[in-house]
Design an enzyme around this catalytic site. Structure first.
Site, PDB file in Angstrom:
ATOM      1  N   GLU A 135       0.844  -1.198   0.000  1.00  5.47           N
ATOM      2  CA  GLU A 135       0.000   0.000   0.000  1.00  5.47           C
ATOM      3  C   GLU A 135       0.880   1.250   0.000  1.00  5.47           C
ATOM      4  OE1 GLU A 135      -3.208  -0.564   2.842  1.00  5.47           O
ATOM      5  OE2 GLU A 135      -3.943  -2.284   1.736  1.00  5.47           O
TER       6      GLU A 135
HETATM    7  C1  HEM Z   1      -9.330  -1.258   4.400  1.00  2.00           C
HETATM    8  C2  HEM Z   1      -8.756   3.350   5.826  1.00  2.00           C
HETATM    9  C3  HEM Z   1      -5.026   3.688   2.756  1.00  2.00           C
HETATM   10  C4  HEM Z   1      -6.623  -0.274   0.508  1.00  2.00           C
HETATM   11  C5  HEM Z   1      -9.519  -0.052   5.027  1.00  2.00           C
HETATM   12  C6  HEM Z   1     -10.481   0.211   6.084  1.00  2.00           C
HETATM   13  C7  HEM Z   1     -10.347   1.508   6.463  1.00  2.00           C
HETATM   14  C8  HEM Z   1      -9.289   2.078   5.667  1.00  2.00           C
HETATM   15  C9  HEM Z   1     -11.140   2.254   7.521  1.00  2.00           C
HETATM   16  C10 HEM Z   1     -11.460  -0.815   6.655  1.00  2.00           C
HETATM   17  C11 HEM Z   1     -12.841  -0.624   6.118  1.00  2.00           C
HETATM   18  C12 HEM Z   1     -13.705  -1.807   6.492  1.00  2.00           C
HETATM   19  O1  HEM Z   1     -13.199  -2.801   7.006  1.00  2.00           O
HETATM   20  O2  HEM Z   1     -14.908  -1.765   6.226  1.00  2.00           O
HETATM   21  C13 HEM Z   1      -7.572   3.756   5.226  1.00  2.00           C
HETATM   22  C14 HEM Z   1      -6.781   4.916   5.634  1.00  2.00           C
HETATM   23  C15 HEM Z   1      -5.718   4.994   4.786  1.00  2.00           C
HETATM   24  C16 HEM Z   1      -5.871   3.904   3.825  1.00  2.00           C
HETATM   25  C17 HEM Z   1      -7.096   5.812   6.802  1.00  2.00           C
HETATM   26  C18 HEM Z   1      -4.572   5.956   4.810  1.00  2.00           C
HETATM   27  C19 HEM Z   1      -3.812   6.072   5.939  1.00  2.00           C
HETATM   28  C20 HEM Z   1      -5.220   2.710   1.814  1.00  2.00           C
HETATM   29  C21 HEM Z   1      -4.456   2.601   0.594  1.00  2.00           C
HETATM   30  C22 HEM Z   1      -4.902   1.480  -0.048  1.00  2.00           C
HETATM   31  C23 HEM Z   1      -5.939   0.895   0.793  1.00  2.00           C
HETATM   32  C24 HEM Z   1      -3.411   3.589   0.120  1.00  2.00           C
HETATM   33  C25 HEM Z   1      -4.493   0.903  -1.385  1.00  2.00           C
HETATM   34  C26 HEM Z   1      -3.200   0.871  -1.786  1.00  2.00           C
HETATM   35  C27 HEM Z   1      -7.381  -0.944   1.436  1.00  2.00           C
HETATM   36  C28 HEM Z   1      -7.746  -2.343   1.322  1.00  2.00           C
HETATM   37  C29 HEM Z   1      -8.484  -2.642   2.476  1.00  2.00           C
HETATM   38  C30 HEM Z   1      -8.593  -1.407   3.245  1.00  2.00           C
HETATM   39  C31 HEM Z   1      -7.396  -3.293   0.177  1.00  2.00           C
HETATM   40  C32 HEM Z   1      -9.027  -4.021   2.866  1.00  2.00           C
HETATM   41  C33 HEM Z   1      -7.831  -4.817   3.390  1.00  2.00           C
HETATM   42  C34 HEM Z   1      -8.197  -6.078   4.143  1.00  2.00           C
HETATM   43  O3  HEM Z   1      -9.335  -6.298   4.504  1.00  2.00           O
HETATM   44  O4  HEM Z   1      -7.266  -6.869   4.380  1.00  2.00           O
HETATM   45  N1  HEM Z   1      -8.813   1.108   4.800  1.00  2.00           N
HETATM   46  N2  HEM Z   1      -6.974   3.162   4.144  1.00  2.00           N
HETATM   47  N3  HEM Z   1      -6.114   1.678   1.885  1.00  2.00           N
HETATM   48  N4  HEM Z   1      -7.891  -0.409   2.592  1.00  2.00           N
HETATM   49 FE1  HEM Z   1      -7.471   1.395   3.332  1.00  2.00          FE
END
Ligand code: HEM
Ligand code: HEM
Length: 343
Positions: A135
């Site tokens: 990421e």
């Molecule tokens: C999951 C916030 C950066 C891709 C999540 C979730 C949140 C979140 C709140 C969980 C949502 C849920 O479970 O319903 C953030 C914040 C970021 C960020 C605050 C910056 C600091 C990123 C970036 C990417 C990304 C840059 C892509 C390169 C994902 C993915 C998931 C996820 C793929 C699911 C991962 C899993 O379940 O293993 N993010 N995100 N996020 N985010 Fe982010």
């Protein structure tokens, strides 16, 4: 035999219809809750406005990533329902991550974060993507160095965390982002207006879909404010979907708990704004909401939904799209000579 006076008959039918409509709403109100207009507390503490203002900037700041080109908003685009609209997210060095990006909208209402619930809340979650190599590929030390090199950030952190002796920290970055994310709610969806008494907020087809969603058993797993996001269930309670939808390598909650019964167990996906967040499932392999609904019927209920049922449930799911948060694109403070360079 006397026949009923037509006026009396139509009044009786009207009363029966109203009673039926009220019964549907009453039942729905026992299972679901409207999205509140505002969330003002997190972990029992009032949300700090100064932290939310700082978090708004950090959310959009690509300098939290090693490359300086990936921000939270890259994968959770607030112009696109809080997702990136690709199968699985693209991160540092154009690497393809293993899972689809879930929406951040209303994520404050989920019992735990991620498809497998491995982060207990939003502040714990926010530290993950910044460090994940696929990421943002950064380190807490480098993030702190970056933020400390930008005087405007130093004074904003001081204002947001006035009691801290060392306010510019990785932990406080996560707390500020959480304070911002708490505001990313989508109230006033047609379904919420229906729950609170507006009968016309849902079409007849959507009401049929709502009734089916409850009768068929979807609401057993998808309930509460977010219609999901609370409990964990095997993906494939009755019948495991094929490997194209449920790739074998991702064993879901098993990786978190190391318990055999948690193999292929995932958090029941929250369904708010689901019409905006294709593609679907943790694999992101299903592009049509209708197809996702049909797969759920087969895999979770052992019930082959017919085309009319799938369409009605899908129409109901469209009623879960609420008012999207109006978030301005912030002007970020400029880097200085000591800000680490992108790598
Ligand atoms: C999951 C916030 C950066 C891709 C999540 C979730 C949140 C979140 C709140 C969980 C949502 C849920 O479970 O319903 C953030 C914040 C970021 C960020 C605050 C910056 C600091 C990123 C970036 C990417 C990304 C840059 C892509 C390169 C994902 C993915 C998931 C996820 C793929 C699911 C991962 C899993 O379940 O293993 N993010 N995100 N996020 N985010 Fe982010
Ligand atoms: C995911 C709808 C029944 C558990 C989903 C998704 C939809 C959906 C649209 C994908 C959401 C997204 O990717 O953002 C339905 C409907 C149902 C139903 C319409 C009834 C026909 C159930 C039941 C359970 C369940 C009964 C629990 C036994 C889950 C889980 C996921 C999910 C665990 C996440 C799957 C993954 O890992 O990708 N549901 N659902 N669902 N649902 Fe359901």
């Amino acid at each position: 035999m006397r026949t009923l006076n037509p006026v009396l008959l139509s009044s009786l039918l009207l009363i029966a219809n109203i009673a039926q409509a009220d019964a549907l709403r009453e039942r729905a109100n026992t299972l679901f809750k409207p999205v509140p207009d505002k969330v003002s507390e997190v972990r029992g503490q009032p949300v700090s406005e100064a932290q939310a203002v700082l978090g708004h900037k950090l959310w959009f700041d690509p300098r939290l990533s090693r490359s300086h080109i990936i921000s939270c908003n890259t994968c959770h685009n607030l112009s696109l329902g809080g997702v990136d609209s690709v199968t699985t997210s693209i991160g540092h060095g154009w690497q393809k991550g293993p899972r689809n990006s879930p929406t951040v909208l209303n994520s404050v209402f989920n019992a735990a974060q991620f498809w497998d619930g491995r982060a207990e809340d939003l502040q714990a979650q926010a530290k993950g993507p910044v460090q994940a190599s696929v990421e943002m590929n950064n380190t807490p030390e480098r993030v702190e160095q970056t933020l400390k090199s930008i005087p405007a950030y130093v004074s904003e952190f001081k204002k947001a965390f006035p009691k801290d002796s060392d306010p510019v920290s990785f932990d406080n970055m996560a707390l500020a982002i959480e304070a911002f994310e708490v505001g990313l709610t989508t109230p006033n969806a047609p379904f919420d207006r229906y729950l609170t008494g507006d009968d016309k907020a849902l079409s007849d087809k959507q009401k049929t879909g709502l009734a089916l969603f409850m009768d068929a058993g979807c609401a057993g797993c998808h309930n509460g404010v977010n219609l999901g996001g609370q409990g964990y269930f095997p993906f494939g309670v009755i019948q495991r979907p094929g490997a194209e939808v449920l790739p074998e390598a991702d064993k879901g909650r098993f990786t978190v708990t190391n318990t055999a019964s948690d193999e292929y167990v995932f958090r029941a996906a929250p369904l708010r704004n689901v019409a905006l967040t294709a593609p679907y499932f943790h694999s992101g392999e299903v592009w049509e909401l209708e197809q996702a609904v049909a797969i759920m019927g087969d895999s979770q209920l052992g019930r082959q939904l017919d085309a009319d049922e799938v369409n009605a449930i899908t129409a109901f799911l469209h009623s879960l799209t609420g008012d999207q948060p109006q978030v301005a694109y912030p002007v970020l403070p400029t880097s200085t000579a000591t800000t680490p360079k992108p790598e």
